[in-house]
Motif scaffolding. Structure first.
Motif, PDB file in Angstrom:
ATOM      1  N   ALA A 184      19.320  55.191  58.650  1.00 11.57           N
ATOM      2  CA  ALA A 184      18.281  55.195  59.656  1.00 11.57           C
ATOM      3  C   ALA A 184      17.879  54.212  60.493  1.00 11.57           C
ATOM      4  CB  ALA A 184      16.942  55.279  58.489  1.00 11.57           C
ATOM      5  N   TYR A 185      18.968  53.125  60.343  1.00 15.31           N
ATOM      6  CA  TYR A 185      18.644  51.778  61.198  1.00 15.31           C
ATOM      7  C   TYR A 185      19.494  52.394  62.510  1.00 15.31           C
ATOM      8  CZ  TYR A 185      16.638  48.498  57.670  1.00 15.31           C
ATOM      9  OH  TYR A 185      16.108  48.042  57.107  1.00 15.31           O
ATOM     10  N   GLY A 186      20.450  53.274  62.298  1.00 18.24           N
ATOM     11  CA  GLY A 186      21.050  53.620  63.627  1.00 18.24           C
ATOM     12  C   GLY A 186      20.017  54.454  64.382  1.00 18.24           C
ATOM     13  N   ARG A 187      19.518  55.367  63.737  1.00 23.62           N
ATOM     14  CA  ARG A 187      18.659  56.307  64.552  1.00 23.62           C
ATOM     15  C   ARG A 187      17.462  55.486  65.028  1.00 23.62           C
ATOM     16  NH1 ARG A 187      20.431  59.387  59.952  1.00 23.62           N
ATOM     17  NH2 ARG A 187      18.506  58.817  58.628  1.00 23.62           N
ATOM     18  N   LEU A 188      16.798  54.506  64.465  1.00 22.92           N
ATOM     19  CA  LEU A 188      15.956  53.420  64.815  1.00 22.92           C
ATOM     20  C   LEU A 188      16.361  52.568  65.748  1.00 22.92           C
ATOM     21  CD1 LEU A 188      14.113  53.190  61.349  1.00 22.92           C
ATOM     22  CD2 LEU A 188      13.243  54.631  63.314  1.00 22.92           C
ATOM     23  N   GLU A 189      17.799  52.496  66.190  1.00 22.30           N
ATOM     24  CA  GLU A 189      18.155  51.582  67.212  1.00 22.30           C
ATOM     25  C   GLU A 189      17.812  50.099  66.693  1.00 22.30           C
ATOM     26  OE1 GLU A 189      17.016  52.296  70.866  1.00 22.30           O
ATOM     27  OE2 GLU A 189      17.996  54.266  71.006  1.00 22.30           O
ATOM     28  N   LEU A 190      18.177  50.103  65.340  1.00 24.02           N
ATOM     29  CA  LEU A 190      17.930  48.688  64.708  1.00 24.02           C
ATOM     30  C   LEU A 190      19.184  48.209  63.999  1.00 24.02           C
ATOM     31  CD1 LEU A 190      14.249  48.965  63.000  1.00 24.02           C
ATOM     32  CD2 LEU A 190      14.717  47.925  64.872  1.00 24.02           C
ATOM     33  N   ARG A 191      19.475  47.011  63.704  1.00 26.10           N
ATOM     34  CA  ARG A 191      20.687  46.448  62.991  1.00 26.10           C
ATOM     35  C   ARG A 191      20.263  46.410  61.341  1.00 26.10           C
ATOM     36  NH1 ARG A 191      23.664  40.751  63.818  1.00 26.10           N
ATOM     37  NH2 ARG A 191      25.143  40.905  62.016  1.00 26.10           N
ATOM     38  N   PRO A 192      21.139  46.845  60.422  1.00 27.78           N
ATOM     39  CA  PRO A 192      20.666  46.989  59.076  1.00 27.78           C
ATOM     40  C   PRO A 192      21.048  45.402  58.430  1.00 27.78           C
ATOM     41  CG  PRO A 192      22.384  48.648  59.530  1.00 27.78           C
ATOM     42  CD  PRO A 192      22.453  47.699  60.913  1.00 27.78           C
ATOM     43  N   PRO A 193      20.078  45.195  57.659  1.00 29.04           N
ATOM     44  CA  PRO A 193      20.276  43.792  57.075  1.00 29.04           C
ATOM     45  C   PRO A 193      21.497  43.465  56.239  1.00 29.04           C
ATOM     46  CG  PRO A 193      18.475  45.012  55.726  1.00 29.04           C
ATOM     47  CD  PRO A 193      19.061  45.857  57.021  1.00 29.04           C
ATOM     48  N   ASP A 194      21.733  42.387  56.311  1.00 33.62           N
ATOM     49  CA  ASP A 194      22.957  41.954  55.536  1.00 33.62           C
ATOM     50  C   ASP A 194      22.478  40.794  54.541  1.00 33.62           C
ATOM     51  OD1 ASP A 194      24.624  43.434  56.843  1.00 33.62           O
ATOM     52  OD2 ASP A 194      24.992  41.844  58.331  1.00 33.62           O
ATOM     53  N   SER A 195      21.337  40.401  54.377  1.00 35.02           N
ATOM     54  CA  SER A 195      20.800  39.256  53.491  1.00 35.02           C
ATOM     55  C   SER A 195      19.433  39.597  53.054  1.00 35.02           C
ATOM     56  CB  SER A 195      21.054  37.779  54.149  1.00 35.02           C
ATOM     57  OG  SER A 195      20.019  37.658  55.503  1.00 35.02           O
ATOM     58  N   ILE A 196      19.147  38.457  52.112  1.00 31.85           N
ATOM     59  CA  ILE A 196      17.820  38.581  51.621  1.00 31.85           C
ATOM     60  C   ILE A 196      16.670  38.685  52.569  1.00 31.85           C
ATOM     61  CG2 ILE A 196      15.842  37.658  49.932  1.00 31.85           C
ATOM     62  CD1 ILE A 196      18.146  37.256  47.904  1.00 31.85           C
ATOM     63  N   ARG A 197      17.107  37.532  53.287  1.00 32.65           N
ATOM     64  CA  ARG A 197      16.051  37.032  54.472  1.00 32.65           C
ATOM     65  C   ARG A 197      15.882  38.191  55.812  1.00 32.65           C
ATOM     66  NH1 ARG A 197      16.728  35.020  59.604  1.00 32.65           N
ATOM     67  NH2 ARG A 197      19.051  34.705  59.047  1.00 32.65           N
ATOM     68  N   GLN A 198      17.139  38.626  55.923  1.00 35.95           N
ATOM     69  CA  GLN A 198      17.030  39.737  57.062  1.00 35.95           C
ATOM     70  C   GLN A 198      16.466  41.011  56.323  1.00 35.95           C
ATOM     71  OE1 GLN A 198      21.110  40.486  58.349  1.00 35.95           O
ATOM     72  NE2 GLN A 198      21.620  38.456  59.166  1.00 35.95           N
ATOM     73  N   SER A 199      16.644  41.259  55.333  1.00 30.02           N
ATOM     74  CA  SER A 199      15.898  42.326  54.342  1.00 30.02           C
ATOM     75  C   SER A 199      14.358  42.341  54.687  1.00 30.02           C
ATOM     76  CB  SER A 199      16.456  42.679  53.315  1.00 30.02           C
ATOM     77  OG  SER A 199      17.761  43.064  53.165  1.00 30.02           O
ATOM     78  N   VAL A 200      13.805  41.046  54.098  1.00 29.63           N
ATOM     79  CA  VAL A 200      12.420  40.710  54.191  1.00 29.63           C
ATOM     80  C   VAL A 200      11.838  40.847  55.552  1.00 29.63           C
ATOM     81  CG1 VAL A 200      10.800  38.821  53.899  1.00 29.63           C
ATOM     82  CG2 VAL A 200      12.415  39.408  52.086  1.00 29.63           C
ATOM     83  N   GLU A 201      12.896  40.339  56.563  1.00 26.35           N
ATOM     84  CA  GLU A 201      12.184  40.445  58.011  1.00 26.35           C
ATOM     85  C   GLU A 201      12.245  41.762  58.369  1.00 26.35           C
ATOM     86  OE1 GLU A 201      14.735  37.760  60.161  1.00 26.35           O
ATOM     87  OE2 GLU A 201      13.938  35.962  59.617  1.00 26.35           O
ATOM     88  N   SER A 202      13.277  42.461  57.840  1.00 21.99           N
ATOM     89  CA  SER A 202      13.253  43.928  58.291  1.00 21.99           C
ATOM     90  C   SER A 202      12.034  44.568  57.615  1.00 21.99           C
ATOM     91  CB  SER A 202      14.523  44.697  57.885  1.00 21.99           C
ATOM     92  OG  SER A 202      14.749  45.928  58.187  1.00 21.99           O
TER      93      SER A 202
END
Length: 347
Positions: free
Chosen positions: A134-152
């Protein structure tokens, strides 16, 4: 004629045999006496050594008991601290988990009205599972860490809120939800009916028919908006599902990373526990060896004395036994020569 036996010779031979048996008996008795004395003294000395070893062992055990209790208390302390740390997340992990919950709560708070809104307008979003694509369809980068997941999740929550606002702001949505066409039909029908009655002098039946026709037209127009509205909702359905799937993936990713960190922390705690227990075991063994060495050193002189006596006793026994054997062989030789002379004198 056969020669008559010599009574004197027979008597001498009997005496010689008795002397020989007596000699062998003395030989056996002297050897057995030496062996008995050797065994008695050896057993006594070995018994003293065994008693001394038992005394050393008891002293070591007595002196080691406080050390063993101390080591056991330290083991219990280490295990208790391990259990407490294992069941108590670190402050960093607690902070991460709280951030994950807060971010997902905000996203869920935005998703729920979106689901309800779209369902009310004929589009059921249904159950949406996590999907990294879904991130690709939304043109977003998938998160790789907790911080990135929270920000996402925070970013996705903002996007969902924006989508909610866009859907609520659609003209066709406002027209449909506020029943503009039915209300307009009622208003127009009333106005036309009043004009027919009071301005043009029409009959009440004509005015009523006019009102009903206006109302039906308004209701028909209202239902006519359902199709375009559903198409509009359907056009946003995939986008909404992608946003929800991305939120679920971000949460799942954060939880997996958090679980991995927890496993790593648990592994580190287990290694530290094992290391601490090994240190305690080594300390206890060193203390035991030191205590044993100290007590053995205090009894070393006595042990050496007993061992030296054993060695001397063994050496003395072998010397006495060999000397006794030589002496008894000499006596046996002398007896044999004496018997030979006595037999020659009576022949």
């Amino acid at each position: 004629m056969s020669e008559s036996p010599n009574p004197q010779r027979a008597a001498v031979m009997r005496q010689c045999r008795e002397d020989r048996r007596a000699m062998l008996k003395r030989w056996d008795e002297s050897g057995e006496a030496l062996i008995d004395h050797y065994e008695t003294e050896t057993l006594a000395l070995r018994g003293q050594l065994a008693q001394l070893a038992g005394s050393v062992k008891r002293q070591v055990q007595q002196k080691c008991e406080p050390l063993i209790r101390q080591a056991e208390e330290r083991r219990i302390e280490v295990l208790s601290r391990f259990d407490q740390d294992k069941n108590t997340p670190s402050s960093a992990r607690q902070k991460d988990d709280q951030a994950i919950r807060q971010a997902h709560h905000r996203a869920a708070a935005a998703i729920e009205p979106l689901r309800s809104w779209m369902q009310q307008h004929g589009t059921d979003v249904g159950e949406v599972r996590e999907d990294a694509a879904a991130y690709g369809r939304l043109e977003l980068r998938p998160p790789d860490s907790i911080r990135q997941s929270v920000e996402s999740m925070q970013d996705l929550a903002a996007r969902i809120e924006q989508l909610n606002q866009e859907l609520h702001g659609l003209r066709i949505t406002r027209i449909h939800d506020h029943f503009w066409f039915p209300i307009g039909g009622v208003v127009i029908g009333l106005l036309l009916a009043m004009l027919l009655l009071f301005a043009w002098g029409a009959s009440p039946v004509a005015a009523g028919i006019t009102f009903v026709v206006a109302l039906v037209v308004g209701i028909a127009a209202h239902f006519a908006t359902i199709g375009p509205l559903q198409k509009k909702m359907a056009s946003h359905q995939n986008h909404a599902c992608d946003l929800i799937a991305a939120v679920e993936h971000a949460k799942a990713k954060a939880m997996r990373v958090s679980a991995s960190i927890h496993q790593l922390e648990a592994s580190d705690l287990a290694k530290k526990r094992d290391k601490d227990l090994a240190v305690i075991d080594r300390w206890l063994e060193e203390q035991k060896r030191a205590v044993a060495a100290e007590i053995e050193a205090s009894t070393k002189d006595k042990q050496d004395t007993l061992k030296r006596k054993l060695a001397e006793l063994d050496q003395t026994f072998h010397q006495q036994f060999e000397s006794n054997e030589d002496r008894m062989r000499q006596q046996a030789d002398e007896l044999a020569m004496d018997i030979q002379k006595r037999l020659e004198n009576v022949s």
